[in-house]
Write a protein that holds these residues in place. Structure first.
Motif, PDB file in Angstrom:
ATOM      1  N   GLY A 125     -15.442  63.536  61.250  1.00 51.18           N
ATOM      2  CA  GLY A 125     -16.583  63.515  60.347  1.00 51.18           C
ATOM      3  C   GLY A 125     -16.311  62.542  59.220  1.00 51.18           C
ATOM      4  N   GLY A 126     -16.924  62.789  58.097  1.00 49.71           N
ATOM      5  CA  GLY A 126     -16.679  61.948  56.941  1.00 49.71           C
ATOM      6  C   GLY A 126     -15.326  62.267  56.329  1.00 49.71           C
ATOM      7  N   ALA A 127     -14.890  61.420  55.420  1.00 45.94           N
ATOM      8  CA  ALA A 127     -13.583  61.609  54.801  1.00 45.94           C
ATOM      9  C   ALA A 127     -13.551  62.866  53.936  1.00 45.94           C
ATOM     10  N   TYR A 128     -14.654  63.165  53.249  1.00 46.97           N
ATOM     11  CA  TYR A 128     -14.660  64.285  52.321  1.00 46.97           C
ATOM     12  C   TYR A 128     -15.664  65.367  52.654  1.00 46.97           C
ATOM     13  N   GLN A 129     -16.530  65.121  53.633  1.00 47.55           N
ATOM     14  CA  GLN A 129     -17.466  66.140  54.088  1.00 47.55           C
ATOM     15  C   GLN A 129     -17.720  65.925  55.575  1.00 47.55           C
ATOM     16  N   PRO A 130     -17.867  67.003  56.325  1.00 56.15           N
ATOM     17  CA  PRO A 130     -17.962  66.846  57.778  1.00 56.15           C
ATOM     18  C   PRO A 130     -19.224  66.128  58.242  1.00 56.15           C
ATOM     19  N   GLU A 131     -20.301  66.280  57.514  1.00 53.96           N
ATOM     20  CA  GLU A 131     -21.555  65.647  57.903  1.00 53.96           C
ATOM     21  C   GLU A 131     -21.959  64.687  56.792  1.00 53.96           C
ATOM     22  N   THR A 132     -21.885  63.387  57.066  1.00 48.43           N
ATOM     23  CA  THR A 132     -22.189  62.380  56.064  1.00 48.43           C
ATOM     24  C   THR A 132     -23.695  62.137  55.984  1.00 48.43           C
ATOM     25  N   PRO A 133     -24.170  61.554  54.900  1.00 43.38           N
ATOM     26  CA  PRO A 133     -25.599  61.233  54.810  1.00 43.38           C
ATOM     27  C   PRO A 133     -26.065  60.288  55.917  1.00 43.38           C
ATOM     28  N   ALA A 134     -25.207  59.369  56.338  1.00 42.21           N
ATOM     29  CA  ALA A 134     -25.582  58.451  57.417  1.00 42.21           C
ATOM     30  C   ALA A 134     -25.775  59.210  58.735  1.00 42.21           C
ATOM     31  N   LEU A 135     -24.955  60.213  58.984  1.00 36.16           N
ATOM     32  CA  LEU A 135     -25.112  61.026  60.192  1.00 36.16           C
ATOM     33  C   LEU A 135     -26.423  61.800  60.153  1.00 36.16           C
ATOM     34  N   ARG A 136     -26.786  62.321  58.995  1.00 34.40           N
ATOM     35  CA  ARG A 136     -28.055  63.052  58.882  1.00 34.40           C
ATOM     36  C   ARG A 136     -29.245  62.155  59.214  1.00 34.40           C
ATOM     37  N   VAL A 137     -29.197  60.894  58.737  1.00 36.74           N
ATOM     38  CA  VAL A 137     -30.269  59.937  59.030  1.00 36.74           C
ATOM     39  C   VAL A 137     -30.320  59.660  60.525  1.00 36.74           C
ATOM     40  N   ALA A 138     -29.157  59.465  61.152  1.00 34.02           N
ATOM     41  CA  ALA A 138     -29.106  59.186  62.587  1.00 34.02           C
ATOM     42  C   ALA A 138     -29.635  60.364  63.398  1.00 34.02           C
ATOM     43  N   LEU A 139     -29.261  61.590  63.018  1.00 36.50           N
ATOM     44  CA  LEU A 139     -29.743  62.771  63.739  1.00 36.50           C
ATOM     45  C   LEU A 139     -31.249  62.934  63.608  1.00 36.50           C
ATOM     46  N   ARG A 140     -31.797  62.621  62.432  1.00 35.47           N
ATOM     47  CA  ARG A 140     -33.249  62.672  62.254  1.00 35.47           C
ATOM     48  C   ARG A 140     -33.939  61.662  63.162  1.00 35.47           C
ATOM     49  N   ALA A 141     -33.372  60.457  63.252  1.00 33.07           N
ATOM     50  CA  ALA A 141     -33.964  59.421  64.101  1.00 33.07           C
ATOM     51  C   ALA A 141     -33.914  59.844  65.574  1.00 33.07           C
ATOM     52  N   ILE A 142     -32.806  60.450  65.989  1.00 33.34           N
ATOM     53  CA  ILE A 142     -32.683  60.925  67.368  1.00 33.34           C
ATOM     54  C   ILE A 142     -33.702  62.016  67.650  1.00 33.34           C
ATOM     55  N   ASP A 143     -33.864  62.943  66.714  1.00 34.17           N
ATOM     56  CA  ASP A 143     -34.855  64.012  66.887  1.00 34.17           C
ATOM     57  C   ASP A 143     -36.268  63.443  66.994  1.00 34.17           C
ATOM     58  N   ARG A 144     -36.563  62.428  66.175  1.00 28.23           N
ATOM     59  CA  ARG A 144     -37.887  61.821  66.207  1.00 28.23           C
ATOM     60  C   ARG A 144     -38.158  61.149  67.550  1.00 28.23           C
ATOM     61  N   THR A 145     -37.167  60.454  68.083  1.00 28.51           N
ATOM     62  CA  THR A 145     -37.380  59.783  69.378  1.00 28.51           C
ATOM     63  C   THR A 145     -37.541  60.798  70.496  1.00 28.51           C
ATOM     64  N   ASN A 146     -36.831  61.925  70.406  1.00 28.68           N
ATOM     65  CA  ASN A 146     -36.985  62.972  71.423  1.00 28.68           C
ATOM     66  C   ASN A 146     -38.370  63.598  71.370  1.00 28.68           C
ATOM     67  N   VAL A 147     -38.931  63.750  70.174  1.00 29.25           N
ATOM     68  CA  VAL A 147     -40.274  64.319  70.034  1.00 29.25           C
ATOM     69  C   VAL A 147     -41.308  63.341  70.572  1.00 29.25           C
ATOM     70  N   VAL A 148     -41.143  62.053  70.292  1.00 29.28           N
ATOM     71  CA  VAL A 148     -42.096  61.044  70.758  1.00 29.28           C
ATOM     72  C   VAL A 148     -42.083  60.952  72.280  1.00 29.28           C
ATOM     73  N   GLU A 149     -40.894  61.051  72.886  1.00 27.68           N
ATOM     74  CA  GLU A 149     -40.792  60.959  74.339  1.00 27.68           C
ATOM     75  C   GLU A 149     -41.162  62.268  75.041  1.00 27.68           C
ATOM     76  N   GLY A 150     -41.339  63.322  74.263  1.00 33.20           N
ATOM     77  CA  GLY A 150     -41.752  64.597  74.831  1.00 33.20           C
ATOM     78  C   GLY A 150     -40.590  65.476  75.268  1.00 33.20           C
ATOM     79  N   LYS A 151     -39.387  65.082  74.917  1.00 32.37           N
ATOM     80  CA  LYS A 151     -38.219  65.882  75.265  1.00 32.37           C
ATOM     81  C   LYS A 151     -37.998  66.939  74.209  1.00 32.37           C
ATOM     82  N   THR A 152     -37.785  68.157  74.638  1.00 35.61           N
ATOM     83  CA  THR A 152     -37.452  69.240  73.712  1.00 35.61           C
ATOM     84  C   THR A 152     -36.193  69.919  74.211  1.00 35.61           C
ATOM     85  N   GLN A 153     -35.490  70.534  73.300  1.00 34.62           N
ATOM     86  CA  GLN A 153     -34.242  71.177  73.671  1.00 34.62           C
ATOM     87  C   GLN A 153     -34.449  72.614  74.041  1.00 34.62           C
TER      88      GLN A 153
END
Length: 99
Positions: free
Chosen positions: A71-99
């Motif tokens: 993870g990050g040096a001082y926290q396991p989930e960095t702000p950049a990871l949160r942005v990437a996960l949001r983008a991944i979730d958005r693409t999954n919603v647009v493509e119609g994939k749900t978990q």
């Protein structure tokens, strides 16, 4: 006329108090905030318990399930990871994939 109540000169710096009066107030404050975050328990991404602790720079381990991850040096989930996960979730919603 003097006030009957005296206020404290400054805040207690916590873990950065070991530096004494060196390095400046804001640097000590940043160090204290960073250490407070890195020493706290965090949520495990695998078993969803508050038992993840820092083992080294960027290495995090869950005490319950033993899951070790990077993870990050001082926290396991960095702000950049949160942005990437949001983008991944958005693409999954647009493509119609749900978990």
């Amino acid at each position: 006329m003097a006030s009957s109540e005296k206020s404290a000169k400054g805040k207690v710096t916590g873990s950065a108090g070991r530096f004494g009066c060196r390095y400046g107030r804001f640097v000590r404050k940043r160090v204290a905030e960073m250490e407070k975050i890195s020493r706290a328990d965090h949520l495990c991404p695998k078993c969803d318990t508050m038992s993840v602790q820092r083992r080294g720079t960027g290495i995090w381990e869950c005490r319950k399930c033993g899951f070790k991850f990077a993870g990050g040096a001082y926290q396991p989930e960095t702000p950049a990871l949160r942005v990437a996960l949001r983008a991944i979730d958005r693409t999954n919603v647009v493509e119609g994939k749900t978990q």
